[in-house]
Write an enzyme that holds these catalytic residues in place. Structure first.
Site, mmCIF file in Angstrom:
data_model
loop_
_atom_site.group_PDB
_atom_site.id
_atom_site.type_symbol
_atom_site.label_atom_id
_atom_site.label_comp_id
_atom_site.label_asym_id
_atom_site.label_seq_id
_atom_site.Cartn_x
_atom_site.Cartn_y
_atom_site.Cartn_z
ATOM 1 N N THR A 33 57.538 41.065 46.627
ATOM 2 C CA THR A 33 57.711 42.315 45.874
ATOM 3 C C THR A 33 56.497 43.232 46.094
ATOM 4 O O THR A 33 55.526 42.834 46.730
ATOM 5 C CB THR A 33 57.901 41.997 44.363
ATOM 6 O OG1 THR A 33 58.223 43.201 43.672
ATOM 7 C CG2 THR A 33 56.645 41.401 43.743
ATOM 8 N N SER A 159 40.536 45.913 44.056
ATOM 9 C CA SER A 159 41.018 47.037 43.251
ATOM 10 C C SER A 159 39.836 47.883 42.788
ATOM 11 O O SER A 159 38.713 47.381 42.665
ATOM 12 C CB SER A 159 41.737 46.507 42.015
ATOM 13 O OG SER A 159 42.047 47.560 41.121
ATOM 14 N N TYR A 184 40.350 40.601 34.530
ATOM 15 C CA TYR A 184 40.953 41.110 35.769
ATOM 16 C C TYR A 184 39.860 41.764 36.619
ATOM 17 O O TYR A 184 39.769 41.523 37.837
ATOM 18 C CB TYR A 184 42.064 42.120 35.449
ATOM 19 C CG TYR A 184 42.748 42.696 36.681
ATOM 20 C CD1 TYR A 184 43.534 41.900 37.514
ATOM 21 C CD2 TYR A 184 42.597 44.040 37.021
ATOM 22 C CE1 TYR A 184 44.144 42.425 38.642
ATOM 23 C CE2 TYR A 184 43.218 44.578 38.149
ATOM 24 C CZ TYR A 184 43.996 43.768 38.946
ATOM 25 O OH TYR A 184 44.609 44.285 40.078
#
Ligand code: NDP
Ligand code: RET
Length: 301
Positions: A33, A159, A184
């Site tokens: 995905t 990120s 995270y």
């Protein structure tokens, strides 16, 4: 400070190139995905043999079918990989080392963001365990094959959210205090530090390493976002990227010939990106490397 990095992430880059990958083998984790699937789709159109490494074989089969139909490339393989379990990672790598003659590109793409506190099968905090430690072990187990296939590349999805956390060496599993966004951030910061350490260790081997920020991308990643961030998300949604746009920097790092001699940097919008000072801290990178090896019970000098 972290908001400067957040805002930069909204500037969108597009990249196009006719580079072919016929005869090359690529592994992409979490390619059923989102960004991973679009990366697989693009590299399949370039003729590569693609190994989709996923935890859910039903989802993997659906992605395989879609990519074969749309790219016309029949050489799309699915293999089971659960990054929250070192046994599964070892089994996956054993299969690859046995079956594959070469590995030209490894894309450590799978990720989980801001989930409620939980632990992996081996007792690691889930985000650090999947996003960093799982991929660290996977790379360790495949490094021999990557070296034998040189020139080869390792791409690690990080990120802009690396600015949200810091490496908590004394509480790496967030056992004393868990903050899902910071955890995270810690895992994504670990991804960049790992790229720096890995690049140093792989100097002159022909294996080059890249950290990627894909942009703020409309995918399933936001499933665990808290209300505050979901409201922010709604506000910024018109400026976010599609999964196809979000895949561009991974594709760029996988195929751009000019990057073949560069290693260890952080990329976004198909070029060098800006990361925080903490993400350039080589002393911390070494400490994290040692801790990661210790946690996984491996020796990787
Ligand atoms: N979307 C964004 O805005 C941004 C994304 N990124 C990074 O990009 C990468 C891809 O994210 P994106 O496509 O957005 O996210 P998605 O949630 O759409 O896809 C994540 C993929 O990772 C897989 N995954 C999660 N946990 C595991 C596990 N334990 N073992 C194996 N696979 C696992 C998921 O599998 P399943 O389908 O079974 O859940 C899925 O295939 C991530 O590393 C993310 O941190 C970075 C910056 C921004
Ligand atoms: C625009 C903007 C914000 C929103 C950021 C969002 C929505 C980030 C999503 C990041 C993701 C999904 C990262 C994945 O790795 C802030 C920080 C609230 C305040 C500053 C301006």
């Amino acid at each position: 400070m972290s908001n400067i990095y957040t805002l930069r992430a909204f500037f969108c880059g597009q990249w196009s190139s006719a580079v072919r990958l016929d005869g090359k083998t690529v592994i992409i984790t979490g390619a059923n995905t989102g960004i991973g699937k679009e990366t697989a789709h693009d590299l399949a159109k370039r003729g590569a043999r693609i190994i989709i490494a996923c935890r859910d074989m039903q989802k993997a089969e659906a992605a395989q079918k879609e990519i074969i139909e749309e790219s016309g490339n029949q050489n799309i393989i699915i293999r089971k990989l659960d990054l929250s379990d070192t046994k599964s990672i070892r089994e996956f790598a054993e299969g690859i080392n046995k079956e594959e003659k070469q590995l030209n590109v490894l894309i450590n793409n799978a990720g989980i963001m801001m989930c409620p506190y939980s632990k992996t099968a081996d007792g690691f905090e889930m985000q650090f365990g999947v996003n960093h430690l799982g991929h660290f072990l996977l790379t360790f187990l495949l490094i021999g094959l990557l070296k034998r296939s040189a020139p080869s590349r390792v791409i690690i999805l990080s990120s802009m959210a690396h600015a949200w956390g810091s490496i908590q060496l004394d509480d790496i599993n967030s056992e004393r205090r868990y903050h899902s966004r910071r955890a995270y951030g810690q895992s994504k910061l670990a991804n960049i530090l790992c790229v720096r350490s890995l690049a140093k260790r792989l100097k002159d081997t022909g294996v080059t390493v890249y950290a990627v920020h894909p942009g703020i991308v409309r995918t399933e990643l936001k499933r665990h976002m808290n209300l505050g961030l979901l409201i922010m998300w709604k506000i910024v949604r018109p400026f976010t990227k599609t999964a196809v746009q979000g895949a561009q920097t991974s594709i760029y790092c996988a195929v751009e010939p000019e990057l073949g001699t560069e290693s260890g940097a952080y990329y976004s919008n198909c070029g060098i990106g800006s990361c925080t000072r903490a993400a350039r801290d080589d002393e911390m990178a070494e400490k994290l490397w040692e801790l990661s090896c210790k946690m996984l019970g491996i020796t990787w000098e």
